[in-house]
Motif scaffolding. Structure first.
Motif, mmCIF file in Angstrom:
data_model
loop_
_atom_site.group_PDB
_atom_site.id
_atom_site.type_symbol
_atom_site.label_atom_id
_atom_site.label_comp_id
_atom_site.label_asym_id
_atom_site.label_seq_id
_atom_site.Cartn_x
_atom_site.Cartn_y
_atom_site.Cartn_z
ATOM 1 N N GLY A 1 23.622 -0.829 -2.026
ATOM 2 C CA GLY A 1 22.533 -0.615 -1.085
ATOM 3 C C GLY A 1 21.213 -1.117 -1.628
ATOM 4 O O GLY A 1 20.947 -1.025 -2.824
ATOM 5 N N GLN B 1 21.320 5.409 2.542
ATOM 6 C CA GLN B 1 20.116 5.766 3.305
ATOM 7 C C GLN B 1 19.496 7.067 2.774
ATOM 8 O O GLN B 1 18.291 7.162 2.557
ATOM 9 C CB GLN B 1 20.533 5.942 4.776
ATOM 10 N N ALA C 1 25.407 -5.073 5.620
ATOM 11 C CA ALA C 1 24.520 -5.089 6.791
ATOM 12 C C ALA C 1 23.444 -6.163 6.630
ATOM 13 O O ALA C 1 23.139 -6.913 7.566
ATOM 14 C CB ALA C 1 23.890 -3.709 6.983
ATOM 15 N N GLN D 1 27.032 4.175 4.017
ATOM 16 C CA GLN D 1 25.710 3.871 4.568
ATOM 17 C C GLN D 1 24.828 5.124 4.555
ATOM 18 O O GLN D 1 23.636 5.066 4.198
ATOM 19 C CB GLN D 1 25.861 3.315 5.986
ATOM 20 N N GLN E 1 30.615 4.052 7.114
ATOM 21 C CA GLN E 1 29.515 4.856 7.688
ATOM 22 C C GLN E 1 29.041 5.900 6.665
ATOM 23 O O GLN E 1 27.842 6.138 6.529
ATOM 24 C CB GLN E 1 29.959 5.571 8.977
ATOM 25 N N GLU F 1 19.866 0.095 3.209
ATOM 26 C CA GLU F 1 21.044 -0.369 3.957
ATOM 27 C C GLU F 1 22.034 -1.035 2.992
ATOM 28 O O GLU F 1 21.679 -1.393 1.870
ATOM 29 C CB GLU F 1 20.640 -1.346 5.081
ATOM 30 N N THR F 2 23.268 -1.218 3.445
ATOM 31 C CA THR F 2 24.248 -1.879 2.595
ATOM 32 C C THR F 2 23.983 -3.388 2.580
ATOM 33 O O THR F 2 23.386 -3.938 3.515
ATOM 34 C CB THR F 2 25.685 -1.647 3.104
#
Lengths: 68, 68, 68, 68, 68, 68
Positions: free
Chosen positions: A53, D23, A61, D19, D16, A57-58
């Protein structure tokens, strides 16, 4: 006897590139700190882009947004 | 609550050997520092021989020279 | 050529205890995986109790509750 | 420019969830220490249950005893 | 966005030498993998010689035998 | 039983801020992955600004240029 850990994203790094990283770091430690190459260890970790990350965000992404 | 990370090359280490490493390190920390086994964590990383360097070359290259 | 990192809280660990940990881990890797002691590296990190958390609190807070 | 490494067992963590971890950690560092998200790196390592030990046994063995 | 961790023994490394290591590793990653320097992090850990083991003994003990 | 390592520059982080990081990360892992707080470890490393590099220079040099 330095130990160096290089973490990079897993994006098609070749065996030749890994060899160049290992050679380069080992030479750098010899040049700057006079460390004998024989006892310098280098470990490269290739991290899946879903698992790295940046900016919240990753990298997966991020790459999608970059169109890659 | 010690945390121990063991990095070794990925060369056919068995589940039994991993169990022996985990058991051995946990016992060592109890014997030497009186650390309760229940809160000792051990993480083993098996690193591809292309990704481990020593003496400025990869372990893959080293193993080839050793005829392995 | 294993690399082992032991993280423990910084609570008056002696040089003799560190030596015992280094010796013990190195022997363990020789016994279980036949790794030559000469190329086994062990690095011990002593972490301040303010900087180690478990159960959502620092070890400093935990030790105060334990009356230590 | 914080660097955060999260090690968890490899037990069906979704993209997900990864993520959400990235985050969440990035936001936490901004809220507590005013660190700009753009230069916060988070790396998640998923560790095989055979390679993670706690209480002197592997998580694989622990899961079997738990009937999982 | 590589992350590199260099562990060396704590033996009078100067700020200039640390700068040379950081510069050298960052350039290497740009040259070999085209990684932008702006997002390459390098962290140097200087480890006390009592806390670094090789060959089953501490580097402190090794240095004493070497007359250093 | 997650293990989280947070590396930040050593720039006057307070015990309260460390506590907030530990609490926040532990809660995050419970919320996202249902990990029990009792077995979540968090280790914070504060790295001297001479020992942290970004963009090929030390954070010490960066802070001087920023007038800090």
């Amino acid at each position: 006897m330095p130990y160096v850990n290089i973490k990079i994203t897993d994006e098609q790094v070749t065996a030749q590139q890994k060899q160049a990283l290992i050679q380069g770091v080992t030479s750098l430690l010899e040049r700057v700190l006079n460390k004998p190459p024989a006892t310098t260890f280098v470990v490269i970790d290739e991290v899946a882009t879903d698992n790295w990350g940046v900016g919240g965000e990753t990298v997966s992404a991020l790459r999608r947004r970059q169109g890659k």
